[in-house]
Design a protein around this motif. Sequence first.
Motif, PDB file in Angstrom:
ATOM      1  N   THR A   1      -7.290   3.600   4.661  1.00 30.62           N
ATOM      2  CA  THR A   1      -6.937   3.813   6.439  1.00 30.62           C
ATOM      3  C   THR A   1      -5.539   3.549   6.327  1.00 30.62           C
ATOM      4  O   THR A   1      -4.912   3.921   7.173  1.00 30.62           O
ATOM      5  CB  THR A   1      -7.582   2.910   6.991  1.00 30.62           C
ATOM      6  N   SER A   2      -4.984   2.525   5.486  1.00 26.03           N
ATOM      7  CA  SER A   2      -3.553   2.209   5.547  1.00 26.03           C
ATOM      8  C   SER A   2      -2.941   1.830   4.214  1.00 26.03           C
ATOM      9  O   SER A   2      -3.905   1.269   3.452  1.00 26.03           O
ATOM     10  CB  SER A   2      -3.133   1.353   6.759  1.00 26.03           C
ATOM     11  N   GLY A   3      -1.734   1.427   4.147  1.00 25.97           N
ATOM     12  CA  GLY A   3      -1.319   0.731   2.896  1.00 25.97           C
ATOM     13  C   GLY A   3       0.288   0.004   3.123  1.00 25.97           C
ATOM     14  O   GLY A   3       0.638   0.517   4.178  1.00 25.97           O
ATOM     15  N   PRO A   4       0.820  -0.402   2.205  1.00 27.63           N
ATOM     16  CA  PRO A   4       2.326  -0.726   2.420  1.00 27.63           C
ATOM     17  C   PRO A   4       3.263   0.285   2.636  1.00 27.63           C
ATOM     18  O   PRO A   4       4.436   0.081   2.501  1.00 27.63           O
ATOM     19  CB  PRO A   4       2.258  -1.915   1.190  1.00 27.63           C
ATOM     20  N   TYR A   5       2.884   1.545   2.108  1.00 23.26           N
ATOM     21  CA  TYR A   5       3.993   2.742   2.067  1.00 23.26           C
ATOM     22  C   TYR A   5       3.699   3.821   3.269  1.00 23.26           C
ATOM     23  O   TYR A   5       2.465   3.914   3.868  1.00 23.26           O
ATOM     24  CB  TYR A   5       3.879   3.506   0.619  1.00 23.26           C
TER      25      TYR A   5
ATOM     26  N   ALA B   1      -3.311   8.391  -1.102  1.00 25.91           N
ATOM     27  CA  ALA B   1      -4.535   8.016  -0.722  1.00 25.91           C
ATOM     28  C   ALA B   1      -4.856   7.681   0.633  1.00 25.91           C
ATOM     29  O   ALA B   1      -5.763   8.295   1.177  1.00 25.91           O
ATOM     30  CB  ALA B   1      -4.853   6.631  -1.625  1.00 25.91           C
ATOM     31  N   VAL B   2      -3.536   7.339   1.210  1.00 17.78           N
ATOM     32  CA  VAL B   2      -3.767   7.354   2.656  1.00 17.78           C
ATOM     33  C   VAL B   2      -3.893   8.806   3.387  1.00 17.78           C
ATOM     34  O   VAL B   2      -4.570   9.051   4.312  1.00 17.78           O
ATOM     35  CB  VAL B   2      -2.488   6.530   3.297  1.00 17.78           C
ATOM     36  N   TYR B   3      -2.933   9.569   2.733  1.00 15.72           N
ATOM     37  CA  TYR B   3      -2.831  10.989   3.556  1.00 15.72           C
ATOM     38  C   TYR B   3      -4.225  11.774   3.240  1.00 15.72           C
ATOM     39  O   TYR B   3      -4.780  12.411   4.232  1.00 15.72           O
ATOM     40  CB  TYR B   3      -1.852  11.657   2.673  1.00 15.72           C
ATOM     41  N   ARG B   4      -4.994  11.474   2.089  1.00 13.63           N
ATOM     42  CA  ARG B   4      -6.194  12.183   2.057  1.00 13.63           C
ATOM     43  C   ARG B   4      -7.366  11.394   2.802  1.00 13.63           C
ATOM     44  O   ARG B   4      -8.328  12.104   2.756  1.00 13.63           O
ATOM     45  CB  ARG B   4      -6.711  12.201   0.482  1.00 13.63           C
ATOM     46  N   GLY B   5      -7.341  10.294   3.316  1.00 13.53           N
ATOM     47  CA  GLY B   5      -8.189   9.566   3.958  1.00 13.53           C
ATOM     48  C   GLY B   5      -8.785   8.637   2.985  1.00 13.53           C
ATOM     49  O   GLY B   5     -10.049   7.943   3.670  1.00 13.53           O
TER      50      GLY B   5
END
Length: 88
Positions: free
Chosen positions: A61-65, A54-58
């Motif tokens: 914006t950020s996450g815990p991983y 999800a972060v990689y695809r945009g």
Amino acid sequence: MPELSAKEATEEMRVYRYVTKDRYRLPVAQADSMGELAALIGRSYGTVRRAMEAVYRGQRTSGPYEYVDLSDEEEEEDVFVPVLRRGV
């Protein structure tokens, strides 16, 4: 013994991290694969993979991983850190 090609000499290693959710993003757990990281923090592999995607695809914006790519030189430097003591 055959010599390493330029690509093999600069090969990188990916390290996966679970980080704090504050602005400092300090590492809580670290592993060589998403599966190992999931096992360390008690989550399923699918949960970790979906959050990173999800972060990689945009989509987020950020996450815990997160992951960090380390070159062989950086990895070797991190393994041995000399400690200097005063008065010894």
